[in-house]
Design a protein around this motif. Structure first.
Motif, PDB file in Angstrom:
ATOM      1  N   GLU A  47       0.730  -1.309  -0.083  1.00 21.37           N
ATOM      2  CA  GLU A  47      -0.053  -0.039   0.097  1.00 21.37           C
ATOM      3  C   GLU A  47       0.768   1.182  -0.037  1.00 21.37           C
ATOM      4  N   ILE A  48       1.848   1.198   0.742  1.00 26.92           N
ATOM      5  CA  ILE A  48       2.881   2.294   0.759  1.00 26.92           C
ATOM      6  C   ILE A  48       3.460   2.412  -0.316  1.00 26.92           C
ATOM      7  N   GLU A  49       3.915   1.656  -1.183  1.00 30.72           N
ATOM      8  CA  GLU A  49       4.533   1.614  -2.234  1.00 30.72           C
ATOM      9  C   GLU A  49       3.434   2.210  -3.362  1.00 30.72           C
ATOM     10  N   LEU A  50       2.270   1.659  -3.546  1.00 35.59           N
ATOM     11  CA  LEU A  50       1.166   2.299  -4.526  1.00 35.59           C
ATOM     12  C   LEU A  50       1.075   3.550  -4.107  1.00 35.59           C
ATOM     13  N   VAL A  51       1.085   4.004  -3.170  1.00 30.45           N
ATOM     14  CA  VAL A  51       0.878   5.628  -2.855  1.00 30.45           C
ATOM     15  C   VAL A  51       1.901   6.251  -3.335  1.00 30.45           C
ATOM     16  N   LYS A  52       3.228   5.978  -3.142  1.00 30.80           N
ATOM     17  CA  LYS A  52       4.448   6.518  -3.401  1.00 30.80           C
ATOM     18  C   LYS A  52       4.326   6.588  -5.123  1.00 30.80           C
ATOM     19  N   ARG A  53       4.168   5.309  -5.697  1.00 26.39           N
ATOM     20  CA  ARG A  53       3.879   5.426  -7.124  1.00 26.39           C
ATOM     21  C   ARG A  53       2.994   6.446  -7.842  1.00 26.39           C
TER      22      ARG A  53
ATOM     23  N   LEU B  44       0.604  16.464  -6.147  1.00 26.04           N
ATOM     24  CA  LEU B  44       0.507  15.801  -4.893  1.00 26.04           C
ATOM     25  C   LEU B  44       1.935  15.496  -4.430  1.00 26.04           C
ATOM     26  N   ARG B  45       2.257  15.535  -3.122  1.00 27.23           N
ATOM     27  CA  ARG B  45       3.480  15.238  -2.386  1.00 27.23           C
ATOM     28  C   ARG B  45       3.309  14.267  -1.224  1.00 27.23           C
ATOM     29  N   VAL B  46       4.068  13.360  -0.979  1.00 24.86           N
ATOM     30  CA  VAL B  46       3.708  12.467   0.168  1.00 24.86           C
ATOM     31  C   VAL B  46       5.184  12.562   1.087  1.00 24.86           C
ATOM     32  N   TRP B  47       4.631  12.690   2.290  1.00 26.26           N
ATOM     33  CA  TRP B  47       5.770  12.699   3.606  1.00 26.26           C
ATOM     34  C   TRP B  47       5.635  11.098   4.010  1.00 26.26           C
ATOM     35  N   ASP B  48       6.768  10.631   4.092  1.00 19.30           N
ATOM     36  CA  ASP B  48       6.979   9.299   4.879  1.00 19.30           C
ATOM     37  C   ASP B  48       7.204   9.439   6.365  1.00 19.30           C
ATOM     38  N   ARG B  49       6.405   8.933   7.310  1.00 24.95           N
ATOM     39  CA  ARG B  49       6.451   9.315   8.677  1.00 24.95           C
ATOM     40  C   ARG B  49       7.759   8.445   9.049  1.00 24.95           C
ATOM     41  N   ARG B  50       7.996   7.208   8.737  1.00 29.07           N
ATOM     42  CA  ARG B  50       8.604   6.260   9.382  1.00 29.07           C
ATOM     43  C   ARG B  50      10.165   6.781   8.772  1.00 29.07           C
ATOM     44  N   GLU B  51      10.452   7.286   7.621  1.00 31.04           N
ATOM     45  CA  GLU B  51      11.757   7.828   7.149  1.00 31.04           C
ATOM     46  C   GLU B  51      11.953   9.176   7.515  1.00 31.04           C
ATOM     47  N   GLN B  52      10.877   9.830   7.707  1.00 32.19           N
ATOM     48  CA  GLN B  52      11.162  11.497   8.072  1.00 32.19           C
ATOM     49  C   GLN B  52      11.443  12.092   6.936  1.00 32.19           C
ATOM     50  N   LYS B  53      10.942  11.855   5.819  1.00 31.22           N
ATOM     51  CA  LYS B  53      11.286  12.785   4.829  1.00 31.22           C
ATOM     52  C   LYS B  53      10.240  12.953   3.743  1.00 31.22           C
ATOM     53  N   MET B  54      10.310  13.678   2.748  1.00 29.28           N
ATOM     54  CA  MET B  54       9.313  13.964   1.789  1.00 29.28           C
ATOM     55  C   MET B  54       9.950  12.938   0.695  1.00 29.28           C
ATOM     56  N   TYR B  55       8.942  11.937   0.123  1.00 31.92           N
ATOM     57  CA  TYR B  55       9.461  11.218  -0.917  1.00 31.92           C
ATOM     58  C   TYR B  55       9.271  11.935  -2.466  1.00 31.92           C
ATOM     59  N   GLU B  56      10.434  11.865  -3.041  1.00 31.61           N
ATOM     60  CA  GLU B  56      10.480  12.321  -4.502  1.00 31.61           C
ATOM     61  C   GLU B  56      11.473  11.431  -5.240  1.00 31.61           C
ATOM     62  N   PRO B  57      10.883  11.204  -6.637  1.00 32.05           N
ATOM     63  CA  PRO B  57      11.691  10.206  -7.447  1.00 32.05           C
ATOM     64  C   PRO B  57      13.001  10.894  -7.980  1.00 32.05           C
ATOM     65  N   ASP B  58      14.158  10.267  -8.226  1.00 35.38           N
ATOM     66  CA  ASP B  58      15.301  10.975  -8.763  1.00 35.38           C
ATOM     67  C   ASP B  58      14.953  11.257 -10.297  1.00 35.38           C
ATOM     68  N   PHE B  59      15.019  12.561 -10.605  1.00 33.79           N
ATOM     69  CA  PHE B  59      15.122  13.031 -11.792  1.00 33.79           C
ATOM     70  C   PHE B  59      16.487  13.883 -12.169  1.00 33.79           C
ATOM     71  N   GLU B  60      16.747  13.525 -13.506  1.00 34.93           N
ATOM     72  CA  GLU B  60      17.744  14.423 -14.091  1.00 34.93           C
ATOM     73  C   GLU B  60      17.314  15.734 -14.430  1.00 34.93           C
TER      74      GLU B  60
END
Length: 241
Positions: free
Chosen positions: A146-152, A162-178
């Motif tokens: 479920e967590i992976e689906l939200v991030k995807r 849309l942006r998503v904050w990961d409580r466990r990792e304590q960071k905003m999730y963002e894909p790596d883009f050049e």
């Protein structure tokens, strides 16, 4: 007068300074730094849900120090400017806020993730509805799947609504883009979409002030957005091609 340093959105990193986009008054987007420019085509899965992007054709700009991309919507050489904007009246005024996107976002809290939603920046790519609405999933998401689906779903939101904050990792999730630019095509609803700017490329207004630097954002190229220079999904309303 000292130049104002642009804000960098939480979770984003600024591209090297050689990469930037300058919005010209009543004219095109001038792109500097020679980032790659290609088509990205929204592609559904076997269930008809918008699921991924596939690469389309590339637009060669290797021999150019800068290039001009159309923002009036009427170019005869899309995605490049052909000077057509000079021959008719169009609404070119920038209306978007320079405030951080997250300051005006709605917040939806779940057990593991926090979803930030600023619908002013919706580019109508519709990945947020694949395999369930992201707003519903985030409220219950606890399993790795479920967590992976939200991030995807959030990561495929090209406009950055849309942006998503990961409580466990304590960071905003963002894909790596050049640092790169894509022209979005949406055959599912038979429209051409916005300019997808990735990797923290700075966007400078016609008046010289820089917008917040973000990892992913979409720029209007139909000429009709009410949140210029950013896309607000208007192209889908009138089937712009």
């Amino acid at each position: 007068m000292q130049e104002k340093t642009p804000n960098i959105e939480l979770g984003s990193q600024a591209a090297p300074k050689t990469f930037y986009i300058k919005i010209t008054k009543n004219g095109p987007y001038m792109v500097y730094g020679n980032p790659s420019i290609n088509e990205m085509i929204i592609t559904p899965n076997e269930h008809g849900e918008n699921w991924t992007y596939r690469n389309g054709k590339s637009f060669g700009t290797e021999d150019e120090s800068c290039c001009a991309l159309c923002r009036c919507g009427a170019s005869t050489d899309k995605p490049f400017c052909a000077g057509v904007h000079e021959s008719f009246n169009w609404e070119s005024e920038e209306t978007a806020s320079f405030e951080p996107l997250l300051d005006n976002a709605d917040v939806l809290e779940g057990p593991e993730l926090v979803l930030f939603d600023n619908d002013t920046y919706c580019a109508f790519a519709r990945f947020c509805d694949a395999r369930g609405r992201v707003w519903d999933i985030v409220e219950r998401a606890q399993t790795p799947e479920e967590i992976e689906l939200v991030k995807r779903e959030v990561a495929h939101c090209s406009g950055g609504r849309l942006r998503v904050w990961d409580r466990r990792e304590q960071k905003m999730y963002e894909p790596d883009f050049e640092p790169s630019i894509s022209i979005i095509e949406d055959p599912g609803i038979r429209v051409s979409g916005p300019i997808w700017v990735r990797g923290g490329i700075r966007i400078e207004s016609a008046d010289g002030e820089s917008y917040e630097i973000r990892n992913r954002v979409t720029l209007c190229r139909c000429g009709a957005s009410h949140n210029k220079p950013f896309c607000d999904g208007t192209h889908a309303n009138f089937k712009w091609e």
